[in-house]
Design a protein around this motif. Structure first.
Motif, short mmCIF file in Angstrom:
data_model
loop_
_atom_site.label_atom_id
_atom_site.label_comp_id
_atom_site.label_asym_id
_atom_site.label_seq_id
_atom_site.Cartn_x
_atom_site.Cartn_y
_atom_site.Cartn_z
N UNK A 34 0.86 -1.18 0.00
CA UNK A 34 0.00 0.00 0.00
C UNK A 34 0.89 1.23 0.00
N UNK A 35 0.77 2.03 -1.06
CA UNK A 35 1.57 3.25 -1.22
C UNK A 35 0.66 4.46 -1.46
N UNK A 36 -0.59 4.31 -1.05
CA UNK A 36 -1.60 5.32 -1.35
C UNK A 36 -2.61 4.76 -2.33
N UNK A 37 -3.86 5.18 -2.27
CA UNK A 37 -4.90 4.59 -3.11
C UNK A 37 -4.64 4.72 -4.61
N UNK A 38 -3.92 5.75 -5.03
CA UNK A 38 -3.72 5.98 -6.47
C UNK A 38 -2.33 5.60 -6.96
N UNK A 39 -1.50 5.05 -6.11
CA UNK A 39 -0.13 4.72 -6.51
C UNK A 39 -0.10 3.46 -7.37
N UNK A 40 0.76 3.44 -8.41
CA UNK A 40 0.89 2.22 -9.22
C UNK A 40 1.52 1.06 -8.46
N UNK A 41 2.06 1.33 -7.28
CA UNK A 41 2.66 0.26 -6.48
C UNK A 41 1.65 -0.40 -5.55
N UNK A 42 0.47 0.17 -5.42
CA UNK A 42 -0.54 -0.40 -4.54
C UNK A 42 -1.19 -1.59 -5.24
N UNK A 43 -0.67 -2.77 -4.95
CA UNK A 43 -1.13 -4.02 -5.56
C UNK A 43 -0.33 -5.16 -4.96
N UNK A 44 -0.55 -6.38 -5.47
CA UNK A 44 0.28 -7.51 -5.06
C UNK A 44 1.27 -7.87 -6.16
N UNK A 45 2.36 -8.48 -5.75
CA UNK A 45 3.36 -9.00 -6.67
C UNK A 45 3.69 -10.43 -6.27
N UNK A 46 3.73 -11.31 -7.24
CA UNK A 46 4.13 -12.70 -6.99
C UNK A 46 3.00 -13.60 -6.53
N UNK A 47 1.76 -13.18 -6.68
CA UNK A 47 0.64 -14.00 -6.22
C UNK A 47 0.62 -15.34 -6.96
N UNK A 48 0.55 -16.42 -6.20
CA UNK A 48 0.46 -17.75 -6.78
C UNK A 48 1.77 -18.36 -7.20
N UNK A 49 2.88 -17.67 -6.98
CA UNK A 49 4.19 -18.20 -7.37
C UNK A 49 4.92 -18.89 -6.21
N UNK A 50 4.60 -18.51 -4.99
CA UNK A 50 5.39 -18.97 -3.84
C UNK A 50 4.61 -19.88 -2.89
N UNK A 51 3.33 -20.07 -3.15
CA UNK A 51 2.53 -20.92 -2.30
C UNK A 51 1.09 -20.94 -2.79
N UNK A 52 0.32 -21.91 -2.34
CA UNK A 52 -1.08 -22.00 -2.78
C UNK A 52 -1.89 -20.80 -2.32
N UNK A 53 -2.80 -20.38 -3.18
CA UNK A 53 -3.67 -19.24 -2.88
C UNK A 53 -5.12 -19.70 -3.02
#
Length: 273
Positions: free
Chosen positions: A48-67
């Motif tokens: 979370x980098x602010x509601x409008x930041x392009x960094x506010x999201x997830x990275x690597x979802x589903x690559x390191x463990x079951x989701x």
């Protein structure tokens, strides 16, 4: 030979996630009122980098463990508590069950990103551009964060004043993020181009490339690319990466210098987030 497999995807995604996490930490340090923070769920980084930041999201979802449902609900609660949209940028090498799970929860695909990579053996490094005595590249000094951000923003001034202002604010924080090495290209002593570098676990992330409009086609970005890659190799990196819009000029420039597409990510958005 580097093969595009789960191991490579984990390496690339963890490097970008770590770079962005360091940025979020810098934001929190410099602007504690922002509430910038991040967490890890099922191996993925949720930022979370602010509601409008392009960094506010997830990275690597589903690559390191079951989701599953529980993990997604935990991530969704993290963003909901901060009144931020829920976004996941997902590699095609992630758990295939995500392809069914995300749409079932109402997510929709909204964006693509090409992830490119380049081995950093001496044979693969781009040749240094022909020497121009008036052009030089260098890492900035700690007190030059403002200069680097201003140069980076000037490269977007022809797009819009709003975008240029955003890049300036973003650049001031990026230049002070732990592990980031900001570079400048200078022509006759004046800064004309900027580029960033972040090295994690032997992988170098290239980002923040920008050239002021009046100095384009003078070799600034080519010189910065060569300088950053050689610096990264000197720091022990064996692989470089970058992201680009599919089919964009940035992607074409990267491929011209030996980068190859590892895969294309899809960004998924939860409607009404």
């Amino acid at each position: 030979m580097i093969y595009v497999d789960l191991e490579l995807a984990r390496r690339l995604e963890r490097t970008e996630a770590t770079s962005n996490a360091r940025f979020v930490e810098a934001r929190a340090r410099l602007h504690p009122e922002s509430g910038a923070t991040w967490t890890e769920v099922a191996g993925a980084y949720a930022l979370f980098d602010g509601p409008d930041s392009p960094l506010t999201q997830t990275f690597g979802l589903g690559l390191f463990g079951p989701v599953g449902k529980a993990e997604l609900e935990e991530i969704e609660a993290f963003f909901a508590a901060r009144q931020a949209p829920v976004l996941h940028e997902v590699s095609p090498l992630a758990d295939p069950e995500l392809l069914a799970l995300l749409p079932a929860r109402g997510y929709q695909p909204i964006e693509y990103t090409s992830v490119l990579y380049l081995p950093l053996s001496e044979a693969d490094l781009p040749a240094a551009p022909a020497a121009d005595p008036a052009l030089r590249t260098r890492r900035i000094e700690p007190h030059e964060a403002e200069l680097w951000a201003r140069t980076s923003a000037a490269g977007w001034s022809s797009e819009s004043a709003e975008l240029s202002d955003f890049v300036f604010g973003f650049g001031r924080i990026s230049a002070q993020s732990a592990g980031t090495s900001p570079f400048l290209a200078e022509l006759e002593g004046e800064a004309i181009a900027a580029g960033g570098l972040f090295v994690h676990d032997g992988t170098a992330l290239l980002a923040g490339a920008s050239t002021v409009p009046a100095a384009r086609r003078r070799g600034g970005q080519q010189a910065l690319l060569a300088a950053r890659l050689r610096y990264a190799a000197g720091q022990g990196a064996t692989l470089a990466m970058m992201g680009a819009w599919p089919g964009s000029q940035s992607q074409r420039n990267a491929e011209k210098h030996g980068f190859r597409i590892a895969y294309t990510r899809i960004k998924w958005a939860q409607p009404g987030g």
